[in-house]
Design a protein around this motif. Structure first.
Motif, PDB file in Angstrom:
ATOM      1  N   GLU A  12       0.777  -1.225   0.523  1.00  0.00           N
ATOM      2  CA  GLU A  12       0.055   0.336  -0.172  1.00  0.00           C
ATOM      3  C   GLU A  12       1.023   1.387   0.253  1.00  0.00           C
ATOM      4  OE1 GLU A  12      -3.168  -0.756  -0.481  1.00  0.00           O
ATOM      5  OE2 GLU A  12      -4.152  -2.162   0.792  1.00  0.00           O
ATOM      6  N   ALA A  13       1.766   1.119  -0.567  1.00  0.00           N
ATOM      7  CA  ALA A  13       3.287   2.301  -0.285  1.00  0.00           C
ATOM      8  C   ALA A  13       2.636   3.192  -1.608  1.00  0.00           C
ATOM      9  CB  ALA A  13       4.718   1.549  -1.247  1.00  0.00           C
ATOM     10  N   ALA A  14       1.928   3.516  -2.476  1.00  0.00           N
ATOM     11  CA  ALA A  14       0.996   4.340  -2.719  1.00  0.00           C
ATOM     12  C   ALA A  14       0.095   5.090  -2.439  1.00  0.00           C
ATOM     13  CB  ALA A  14       0.241   3.978  -4.309  1.00  0.00           C
ATOM     14  N   PHE A  15      -0.294   4.487  -1.270  1.00  0.00           N
ATOM     15  CA  PHE A  15      -1.406   5.714  -0.546  1.00  0.00           C
ATOM     16  C   PHE A  15      -0.763   6.044   0.892  1.00  0.00           C
ATOM     17  CE2 PHE A  15      -2.985   2.391  -2.859  1.00  0.00           C
ATOM     18  CZ  PHE A  15      -4.176   3.272  -4.004  1.00  0.00           C
ATOM     19  N   LEU A  16       0.489   5.567   1.198  1.00  0.00           N
ATOM     20  CA  LEU A  16       0.049   5.709   2.913  1.00  0.00           C
ATOM     21  C   LEU A  16       0.548   7.381   3.220  1.00  0.00           C
ATOM     22  CD1 LEU A  16       3.155   2.935   3.917  1.00  0.00           C
ATOM     23  CD2 LEU A  16       1.152   3.215   4.904  1.00  0.00           C
ATOM     24  N   LEU A  17       0.865   8.280   2.308  1.00  0.00           N
ATOM     25  CA  LEU A  17       1.971   9.372   2.489  1.00  0.00           C
ATOM     26  C   LEU A  17      -0.082  10.292   3.050  1.00  0.00           C
ATOM     27  CD1 LEU A  17       5.098  10.540   0.524  1.00  0.00           C
ATOM     28  CD2 LEU A  17       4.198   9.395   3.157  1.00  0.00           C
ATOM     29  N   ASP A  18      -1.170   9.961   1.659  1.00  0.00           N
ATOM     30  CA  ASP A  18      -2.153  10.704   1.987  1.00  0.00           C
ATOM     31  C   ASP A  18      -2.527  10.000   2.846  1.00  0.00           C
ATOM     32  OD1 ASP A  18      -2.082  11.599  -0.828  1.00  0.00           O
ATOM     33  OD2 ASP A  18      -2.574  10.380  -1.728  1.00  0.00           O
ATOM     34  N   LEU A  49       9.834   6.307   7.310  1.00  0.00           N
ATOM     35  CA  LEU A  49       8.351   7.141   8.396  1.00  0.00           C
ATOM     36  C   LEU A  49       8.943   7.102   9.849  1.00  0.00           C
ATOM     37  CD1 LEU A  49       5.117   6.597   6.251  1.00  0.00           C
ATOM     38  CD2 LEU A  49       6.468   8.609   6.536  1.00  0.00           C
ATOM     39  N   GLN A  50       9.537   5.866  10.550  1.00  0.00           N
ATOM     40  CA  GLN A  50       9.318   5.798  11.844  1.00  0.00           C
ATOM     41  C   GLN A  50      10.698   6.259  12.040  1.00  0.00           C
ATOM     42  OE1 GLN A  50       9.050   1.754  14.041  1.00  0.00           O
ATOM     43  NE2 GLN A  50      11.130   1.497  13.004  1.00  0.00           N
ATOM     44  N   ASP A  51      11.953   6.246  10.850  1.00  0.00           N
ATOM     45  CA  ASP A  51      12.989   7.207  11.460  1.00  0.00           C
ATOM     46  C   ASP A  51      12.282   8.938  11.858  1.00  0.00           C
ATOM     47  OD1 ASP A  51      14.521   4.893  10.986  1.00  0.00           O
ATOM     48  OD2 ASP A  51      15.259   5.037   8.986  1.00  0.00           O
ATOM     49  N   LEU A  52      11.546   8.793  10.308  1.00  0.00           N
ATOM     50  CA  LEU A  52      11.226  10.045  11.068  1.00  0.00           C
ATOM     51  C   LEU A  52      10.360  10.419  12.096  1.00  0.00           C
ATOM     52  CD1 LEU A  52      10.662  10.926   6.686  1.00  0.00           C
ATOM     53  CD2 LEU A  52      13.260  11.694   8.224  1.00  0.00           C
ATOM     54  N   GLY A  53      10.281   9.978  12.750  1.00  0.00           N
ATOM     55  CA  GLY A  53       8.964  10.180  13.940  1.00  0.00           C
ATOM     56  C   GLY A  53       8.372  10.007  13.510  1.00  0.00           C
ATOM     57  N   ALA A 279       3.111  16.704   1.367  1.00  0.00           N
ATOM     58  CA  ALA A 279       4.404  17.625   0.789  1.00  0.00           C
ATOM     59  C   ALA A 279       5.310  17.995   1.803  1.00  0.00           C
ATOM     60  CB  ALA A 279       3.495  18.823  -0.085  1.00  0.00           C
ATOM     61  N   ASP A 280       5.018  18.133   2.889  1.00  0.00           N
ATOM     62  CA  ASP A 280       6.354  17.993   3.281  1.00  0.00           C
ATOM     63  C   ASP A 280       7.555  16.069   3.722  1.00  0.00           C
ATOM     64  OD1 ASP A 280       6.226  20.600   4.542  1.00  0.00           O
ATOM     65  OD2 ASP A 280       5.564  20.398   6.369  1.00  0.00           O
ATOM     66  N   LEU A 281       5.673  16.063   3.684  1.00  0.00           N
ATOM     67  CA  LEU A 281       6.599  14.064   3.611  1.00  0.00           C
ATOM     68  C   LEU A 281       7.276  13.673   2.687  1.00  0.00           C
ATOM     69  CD1 LEU A 281       3.714  12.158   5.115  1.00  0.00           C
ATOM     70  CD2 LEU A 281       6.165  12.947   6.240  1.00  0.00           C
ATOM     71  N   ARG A 282       6.542  14.230   1.046  1.00  0.00           N
ATOM     72  CA  ARG A 282       7.323  14.044  -0.047  1.00  0.00           C
ATOM     73  C   ARG A 282       8.464  14.426  -0.791  1.00  0.00           C
ATOM     74  NH1 ARG A 282       7.640  12.074  -4.654  1.00  0.00           N
ATOM     75  NH2 ARG A 282       5.673  11.634  -6.420  1.00  0.00           N
ATOM     76  N   ALA A 283       8.449  16.049   0.705  1.00  0.00           N
ATOM     77  CA  ALA A 283      10.204  16.042   0.525  1.00  0.00           C
ATOM     78  C   ALA A 283      11.020  15.460   0.394  1.00  0.00           C
ATOM     79  CB  ALA A 283       9.945  17.927   0.776  1.00  0.00           C
ATOM     80  N   ASP A 284      11.261  15.293   1.659  1.00  0.00           N
ATOM     81  CA  ASP A 284      11.884  13.811   2.147  1.00  0.00           C
ATOM     82  C   ASP A 284      12.083  12.673   1.178  1.00  0.00           C
ATOM     83  OD1 ASP A 284      13.788  12.689   4.242  1.00  0.00           O
ATOM     84  OD2 ASP A 284      12.660  11.297   2.892  1.00  0.00           O
ATOM     85  N   VAL A 286      14.203  10.375   0.453  1.00  0.00           N
ATOM     86  CA  VAL A 286      14.366   9.075   0.026  1.00  0.00           C
ATOM     87  C   VAL A 286      12.370   8.466   0.158  1.00  0.00           C
ATOM     88  CG1 VAL A 286      14.163   7.134   1.964  1.00  0.00           C
ATOM     89  CG2 VAL A 286      15.802   8.779   2.310  1.00  0.00           C
ATOM     90  N   LEU A 287      11.832   9.433   1.067  1.00  0.00           N
ATOM     91  CA  LEU A 287      10.002   8.918   0.993  1.00  0.00           C
ATOM     92  C   LEU A 287       9.730   9.261  -0.719  1.00  0.00           C
ATOM     93  CD1 LEU A 287       8.479  10.476   3.736  1.00  0.00           C
ATOM     94  CD2 LEU A 287       9.178   8.061   3.908  1.00  0.00           C
ATOM     95  N   GLY A 288      10.629  10.817  -1.074  1.00  0.00           N
ATOM     96  CA  GLY A 288      10.068  10.746  -2.421  1.00  0.00           C
ATOM     97  C   GLY A 288      10.105   9.546  -3.468  1.00  0.00           C
ATOM     98  N   ALA A 289      10.823   9.270  -3.261  1.00  0.00           N
ATOM     99  CA  ALA A 289      11.851   8.197  -3.978  1.00  0.00           C
ATOM    100  C   ALA A 289      11.127   7.074  -4.258  1.00  0.00           C
ATOM    101  CB  ALA A 289      13.739   7.737  -4.400  1.00  0.00           C
ATOM    102  N   LEU A 290      10.429   6.916  -2.719  1.00  0.00           N
ATOM    103  CA  LEU A 290       9.708   5.167  -2.359  1.00  0.00           C
ATOM    104  C   LEU A 290       8.603   5.708  -3.303  1.00  0.00           C
ATOM    105  CD1 LEU A 290      11.442   4.459   1.217  1.00  0.00           C
ATOM    106  CD2 LEU A 290      11.323   2.808  -1.140  1.00  0.00           C
ATOM    107  N   HIS A 291       8.328   6.818  -2.732  1.00  0.00           N
ATOM    108  CA  HIS A 291       6.711   6.805  -3.167  1.00  0.00           C
ATOM    109  C   HIS A 291       6.439   7.042  -4.725  1.00  0.00           C
ATOM    110  CE1 HIS A 291       2.836   8.854  -3.195  1.00  0.00           C
ATOM    111  NE2 HIS A 291       3.435   9.494  -4.467  1.00  0.00           N
ATOM    112  N   ASP A 292       7.438   7.276  -5.470  1.00  0.00           N
ATOM    113  CA  ASP A 292       7.310   7.201  -7.081  1.00  0.00           C
ATOM    114  C   ASP A 292       7.952   5.417  -7.201  1.00  0.00           C
ATOM    115  OD1 ASP A 292       7.597   9.822  -7.523  1.00  0.00           O
ATOM    116  OD2 ASP A 292       9.244  10.489  -7.342  1.00  0.00           O
TER     117      ASP A 292
END
Length: 356
Positions: A12-18, A49-53, A279-284, A286-292
């Motif tokens: 479900e990685a594509a939906f996690l940030l939302d 996301l855990q690393d980022l708290g 947007a803040d999460l997507r800007a990371d 590592v997270l941005g690359a994983l989302h893509d």
């Protein structure tokens, strides 16, 4: 006040940030997320996301006697976050809390129902309504047509997930409600539905759905985006169900949830707040690359599934099936009357059977 959301995911990685951004905007302070058998990077994204708290991630490898979600809930009962949580809610990735009271936050809902020890949040089923391909946008903005506010059938339209006070009154977690109540604490229980009305005492021990045919959404509801785009539904069928080790989705699941009768934009009040957090999460980086990467995985997986006749056939049937038509009240009551009589017979023969 600590509000804990418990989530179980697979691919479900594509939906996690939302999902995470929305529920932070709603007011959840803590997230306990279990993952299993991921091949799209969901587990790697949760680790980041855990690393980022942002949350706590626990791998949940099988085998599981009753499915991954039940195993996750047993582990959650022993986790330190449960000990510090004031309120708890078990959610799925396709469920979004939508509060109408006050400013749309959990604090506003609690202020509207200060006497409540539990608040069942009734599903509102949001249909597919002809969306064929997945796009990288929040489901809350893509799918805005839903089942009528008052439905009698299917009864699953009135299922709820329970936000409950974590005071020891219930000793086990359940998918839809807390379980194993402490008999000494039951007299103090007060359950209030999303309508704002107090629910009868039978809800304190069991019950999984709100009163049928009533408007259960005055103060809050649970937006349930169970279908998504048609290609996403094919991937959902490939993934399987979280609350059992084996169990297929099929066209009957689709038909019982694809209601597009009414527009509902009430969740949009949190769109801006959630978008900023996303947007803040997507800007990371590592997270941005994983989302893509997850988006590319979904495209590739869908193409691979379409090489098989079973999945091509399912996709074709989805394309041919129009939105479901809500039943007229008389027809719906005819079915529910039979369901009630069957339930009464079952209760007589097995009075101690659990509902969840």
């Amino acid at each position: 006040m600590r509000y804990l959301a418990i989530l179980t995911v697979k691919n479900e990685a594509a939906f996690l940030l939302d999902w995470l951004a929305h529920h932070r905007a709603v007011g959840f302070t803590d997230f306990l997320v279990f993952s299993n058998d991921c091949s799209d990077g969901t587990d790697a994204m949760l680790d980041r996301l855990q690393d980022l708290g942002q949350l706590t991630h626990l791998p949940n490898p099988g085998p599981w006697p009753r499915g991954p979600q039940w195993a996750a809930l047993k582990a959650a009962e022993r986790h330190p976050l449960m000990a510090t949580a004031d309120w708890v809610l078990v959610l799925d990735i396709d469920e979004y809390v939508n509060i109408h009271a006050g400013d749309g936050t959990l604090e506003a809902l609690r202020a509207a129902l200060p006497m409540a020890s539990a608040i069942p949040l009734t599903w509102r089923l949001f249909g597919n309504c002809g969306v064929v391909r997945h796009v990288d946008q929040p489901v809350t903005t893509q799918f805005t047509r839903a089942a009528p506010r008052q439905m009698i059938w299917p009864w699953r339209a009135a299922l709820f997930k329970t936000l409950f006070r974590n005071d020891g009154s219930y000793r086990k977690l359940g998918v839809h409600r807390p379980r194993n109540p402490d008999p000494a604490r039951l007299p103090a229980q007060r359950w209030f539905g999303g309508s704002g009305r107090e629910l009868p005492a039978l809800y304190h021990r069991g019950r999984l759905f709100s009163p049928l045919g009533e408007d259960n959404y005055t103060l809050a509801q649970l937006n349930h985006y169970a279908l998504g785009a048609m290609d996403s539904y094919v991937l959902k069928c490939d993934r399987g169900r979280a609350n059992r080790e084996a169990g297929a989705f099929d066209l009957s699941y689709w038909v019982e949830r694809n209601f597009c009768a009414e527009e509902d934009h009430t969740i949009a009040r949190l769109t801006d707040a959630a978008a900023a957090l996303r947007a803040d999460l997507r800007a990371d980086p590592v997270l941005g690359a994983l989302h893509d990467s997850a988006l590319h995985w979904r495209l590739a997986r869908f193409e691979a599934l379409m090489a098989h006749e079973d999945y091509r056939g399912l996709f074709g049937r989805l394309l041919m099936t129009p939105p479901s038509r809500p039943l007229a009240p008389a027809a719906a009551r005819f079915i529910t009357d039979h369901a009630r009589r069957a339930a009464e017979r079952d209760a007589e023969t097995n009075p101690d059977a659990p509902e969840d």
